[in-house]
Design a protein around this motif. Sequence first.
Motif, PDB file in Angstrom:
ATOM      1  N   LEU A 289       0.825  -1.204   0.000  1.00 23.89           N
ATOM      2  CA  LEU A 289       0.000   0.000   0.000  1.00 23.89           C
ATOM      3  C   LEU A 289       0.859   1.255   0.000  1.00 23.89           C
ATOM      4  CD1 LEU A 289      -2.889   1.145   0.141  1.00 23.89           C
ATOM      5  CD2 LEU A 289      -2.671   1.147   2.643  1.00 23.89           C
ATOM      6  N   GLN A 290       1.914   1.263   0.799  1.00 27.95           N
ATOM      7  CA  GLN A 290       2.796   2.428   0.851  1.00 27.95           C
ATOM      8  C   GLN A 290       3.531   2.632  -0.464  1.00 27.95           C
ATOM      9  OE1 GLN A 290       4.978   1.098   4.302  1.00 27.95           O
ATOM     10  NE2 GLN A 290       3.873   2.478   5.694  1.00 27.95           N
ATOM     11  N   ASN A 291       3.926   1.535  -1.135  1.00 29.28           N
ATOM     12  CA  ASN A 291       4.570   1.653  -2.443  1.00 29.28           C
ATOM     13  C   ASN A 291       3.653   2.325  -3.447  1.00 29.28           C
ATOM     14  OD1 ASN A 291       7.353   0.335  -3.250  1.00 29.28           O
ATOM     15  ND2 ASN A 291       6.557  -0.898  -1.559  1.00 29.28           N
ATOM     16  N   LEU A 292       2.347   2.069  -3.338  1.00 24.27           N
ATOM     17  CA  LEU A 292       1.392   2.632  -4.286  1.00 24.27           C
ATOM     18  C   LEU A 292       1.019   4.078  -3.973  1.00 24.27           C
ATOM     19  CD1 LEU A 292       1.157  -0.307  -5.281  1.00 24.27           C
ATOM     20  CD2 LEU A 292      -1.310   0.070  -5.481  1.00 24.27           C
TER      21      LEU A 292
ATOM     22  N   ILE B  90      -6.112   0.895  -3.118  1.00 25.36           N
ATOM     23  CA  ILE B  90      -6.883  -0.323  -2.841  1.00 25.36           C
ATOM     24  C   ILE B  90      -7.659  -0.747  -4.083  1.00 25.36           C
ATOM     25  CG2 ILE B  90      -8.788  -1.279  -1.519  1.00 25.36           C
ATOM     26  CD1 ILE B  90      -6.191  -1.121   0.048  1.00 25.36           C
ATOM     27  N   ALA B  91      -8.252   0.224  -4.783  1.00 23.18           N
ATOM     28  CA  ALA B  91      -8.998  -0.082  -6.005  1.00 23.18           C
ATOM     29  C   ALA B  91      -8.066  -0.679  -7.066  1.00 23.18           C
ATOM     30  CB  ALA B  91      -9.672   1.173  -6.543  1.00 23.18           C
ATOM     31  N   LEU B  92      -6.853  -0.157  -7.170  1.00 24.09           N
ATOM     32  CA  LEU B  92      -5.902  -0.678  -8.144  1.00 24.09           C
ATOM     33  C   LEU B  92      -5.421  -2.075  -7.762  1.00 24.09           C
ATOM     34  CD1 LEU B  92      -3.841   2.547  -8.883  1.00 24.09           C
ATOM     35  CD2 LEU B  92      -5.407   1.370 -10.438  1.00 24.09           C
ATOM     36  N   LEU B  93      -5.265  -2.324  -6.491  1.00 29.74           N
ATOM     37  CA  LEU B  93      -4.872  -3.669  -6.060  1.00 29.74           C
ATOM     38  C   LEU B  93      -5.964  -4.679  -6.392  1.00 29.74           C
ATOM     39  CD1 LEU B  93      -3.087  -2.937  -2.661  1.00 29.74           C
ATOM     40  CD2 LEU B  93      -2.049  -3.690  -4.811  1.00 29.74           C
TER      41      LEU B  93
ATOM     42  N   LEU C 103      -0.066   2.822 -12.491  1.00 25.01           N
ATOM     43  CA  LEU C 103      -1.433   3.285 -12.718  1.00 25.01           C
ATOM     44  C   LEU C 103      -1.873   4.310 -11.679  1.00 25.01           C
ATOM     45  CD1 LEU C 103      -3.110  -0.129 -13.590  1.00 25.01           C
ATOM     46  CD2 LEU C 103      -2.585   1.724 -15.182  1.00 25.01           C
ATOM     47  N   ALA C 104      -1.285   4.259 -10.498  1.00 25.95           N
ATOM     48  CA  ALA C 104      -1.664   5.181  -9.421  1.00 25.95           C
ATOM     49  C   ALA C 104      -1.394   6.636  -9.801  1.00 25.95           C
ATOM     50  CB  ALA C 104      -0.924   4.830  -8.133  1.00 25.95           C
ATOM     51  N   MET C 105      -0.513   6.854 -10.780  1.00 26.95           N
ATOM     52  CA  MET C 105      -0.207   8.214 -11.233  1.00 26.95           C
ATOM     53  C   MET C 105      -1.169   8.681 -12.325  1.00 26.95           C
ATOM     54  SD  MET C 105       2.265   9.307  -9.367  1.00 26.95           S
ATOM     55  CE  MET C 105       3.043  10.643 -10.274  1.00 26.95           C
TER      56      MET C 105
END
Length: 272
Positions: A105-108, A128-131, A161-163
């Motif tokens: 989670l912290q990495n994302l 969380i949605a991306l995971l 994708l988080a970006m």
Amino acid sequence: MATEAAAPLVALKDVHLAFGGNPVLKGIDLEVRRGQAVSIIGPSGSGKSTILRCLTGLLEPQQGTVTVGGVSVRELRSEAERIALRKRVGFVFQQYNLFPHLTVLQNLTIAPLRVLGRGRTQAEATAIALLRKVRLADKAGAYPGELSGGQQQRVAIARALAMEPELILFDEVTSALDPETVGEVLTVIGDLVEEGLTCLLVTHEMRFAHDISDEVYFTEGGRIVEHGPASRIFSAPRSERTRAFLNRSLGAAPRAQADPFVFSFDKLRFAV
């Protein structure tokens, strides 16, 4: 997969790059339009990964133009300008490059928090949605060392994708994986392509490239030998060099369009 008539999102024109007098790219012309999946294939050392690095400013050609979303990459001078570009372009490397001391989670969330200025609640909800998207919702609290190679690579994809990039580059993302975990990563990438994310992939997974690509570029010796729709490149390559490469890579001559590959992407999806 989609193709638009608008100006390309990515365009390289007559790009030349050499290292210490050793030419690596020798006049590369390549385009990617919004919504397309484009694959670059070819033998090792043919300049495929170098092309991706030119797109993000990690390498600077000596000649030619490189544009991403209307931005001339070669004209970027400050680190702030390069960071602004890299916010728009996700890059997933061969190695996962996750922070080993941070949880998944912290990495994302670290880049959205520090680079995009997102609030923690928003960043964590997005993570969380991306995971869930990459089928790792139960690994948010795990550390990279507790994950398999395939799981770490899926985390790396979710981190890109988080970006919220306009374009995502995949550089041989399965090359370091155990064969048993390759399928799970390819399935995630296939899902992204189906959703319309613009993707440029360097890959040795020929059957996968055939199934998900709108366009395919075959490179050798720093040049584009030929390019065109995936259906034509794999069924009726015009260059003898492309034909020979596909013969070796697939273990048989490229099949005619009426005789599709035995291992379709859908079958690959169900196999993982």
